[in-house]
Design a protein around this motif. Sequence first.
Motif, PDB file in Angstrom:
ATOM      1  N   SER A  52       0.864  -1.182   0.000  1.00  0.00           N
ATOM      2  CA  SER A  52       0.000   0.000   0.000  1.00  0.00           C
ATOM      3  C   SER A  52       0.898   1.228   0.000  1.00  0.00           C
ATOM      4  O   SER A  52       2.115   1.120   0.141  1.00  0.00           O
ATOM      5  N   ASP A  54       0.248   3.814   2.173  1.00  0.00           N
ATOM      6  CA  ASP A  54      -0.114   4.558   3.384  1.00  0.00           C
ATOM      7  C   ASP A  54       1.015   4.642   4.394  1.00  0.00           C
ATOM      8  O   ASP A  54       0.837   5.148   5.499  1.00  0.00           O
ATOM      9  N   ALA A 174      -7.042   5.615  -6.277  1.00  0.00           N
ATOM     10  CA  ALA A 174      -7.435   5.094  -4.965  1.00  0.00           C
ATOM     11  C   ALA A 174      -8.753   5.700  -4.496  1.00  0.00           C
ATOM     12  O   ALA A 174      -9.421   5.141  -3.635  1.00  0.00           O
ATOM     13  N   THR A 213      -3.041  -7.182  -9.281  1.00  0.00           N
ATOM     14  CA  THR A 213      -3.168  -6.550  -7.969  1.00  0.00           C
ATOM     15  C   THR A 213      -2.067  -7.034  -7.034  1.00  0.00           C
ATOM     16  O   THR A 213      -1.506  -8.117  -7.211  1.00  0.00           O
ATOM     17  N   GLY A 215      -1.471  -6.461  -2.676  1.00  0.00           N
ATOM     18  CA  GLY A 215      -1.942  -5.745  -1.500  1.00  0.00           C
ATOM     19  C   GLY A 215      -3.209  -4.982  -1.826  1.00  0.00           C
ATOM     20  O   GLY A 215      -4.155  -5.534  -2.401  1.00  0.00           O
ATOM     21  N   SER A 216      -3.227  -3.696  -1.514  1.00  0.00           N
ATOM     22  CA  SER A 216      -4.409  -2.861  -1.776  1.00  0.00           C
ATOM     23  C   SER A 216      -4.355  -2.184  -3.143  1.00  0.00           C
ATOM     24  O   SER A 216      -5.270  -1.431  -3.481  1.00  0.00           O
ATOM     25  N   LEU A 217      -3.299  -2.453  -3.922  1.00  0.00           N
ATOM     26  CA  LEU A 217      -3.088  -1.736  -5.181  1.00  0.00           C
ATOM     27  C   LEU A 217      -3.561  -2.549  -6.383  1.00  0.00           C
ATOM     28  O   LEU A 217      -3.332  -3.762  -6.464  1.00  0.00           O
ATOM     29  N   ARG A 218      -4.217  -1.854  -7.321  1.00  0.00           N
ATOM     30  CA  ARG A 218      -4.639  -2.442  -8.586  1.00  0.00           C
ATOM     31  C   ARG A 218      -3.923  -1.677  -9.698  1.00  0.00           C
ATOM     32  O   ARG A 218      -4.171  -0.491  -9.905  1.00  0.00           O
TER      33      ARG A 218
END
Length: 281
Positions: A52, A54, A174, A213, A215-218
Amino acid sequence: MSGLRMAAVAANFDRDLDGDFARIAGLIERARADGVKLLALPEAALGGYLLSLDGTAGSPPALAVDGPEIRKLSALAGDMVVTAGYCEAAGDTRYNSVVCVNGDGVLGNHRKVHQPLNEDANYGAGSGFAAFDTPVGRLGMMICYDKAFPESARALALDGAEIIVCVSAWPGSATNPDPDLNRDRWKRRFDLFDRARALENQVVWLSANQSGTFGSLRFVASAKVVDPGGEVLADTGVTEGVAVAEVDVALALENARRAMGHLRDRRPEAYPALGAQLVRA
């Protein structure tokens, strides 16, 4: 047309280095069979990207530029020139880096200068841009967000880069993501930067990117080859694939720069804050 056959990859890579190398070996083998002499693999092809942006995700495995993993990549490359992203270990600092190799070893290495969002929680920042000579011509390299800054590509072009390779792990938006990646606003920006940087510097541009993809990333994929006029010669779209094109690089640059030479016609005295760099002879 007789020229240099080159390719940019859109593919998914993760923390499994053995799996990453197996995928890279397959890509190199197929590219070699297709006559490719320059192959661009994505950012973080060795070890995967962050989970991510973050600031909480751990970094990929850190590799030394003179370590066994880069030597293995060099051996796989053989007579091809190959670029690949990795997490570089340099003392106590980790860098988001891209290395260029062939069978002779490391030809060039770049540390990502511009860090989006909270990427700086995991990586140090690189300090500049420099072109270098290879068997396929003079190359420049950058990573992902670097291409959002015109100065990055301009510095490489002024240093004589004929081909610029940009490796990325560029995700879709995002906030308010579009279910169709083809309509995603971050995908549009990715494509615009590729075409603009090629056109404004009148260079050949290779853009590799992660796909799928992690983790949270596409990721938006969209690997491509762009000519010095900003025209897309090959594009994978938003799925995994390899964009392949053959370009007579010297002729393409000559034709693009003959009438309106964007580097030649600069007026550095009109924008002194950008620095009065000279075009490399």
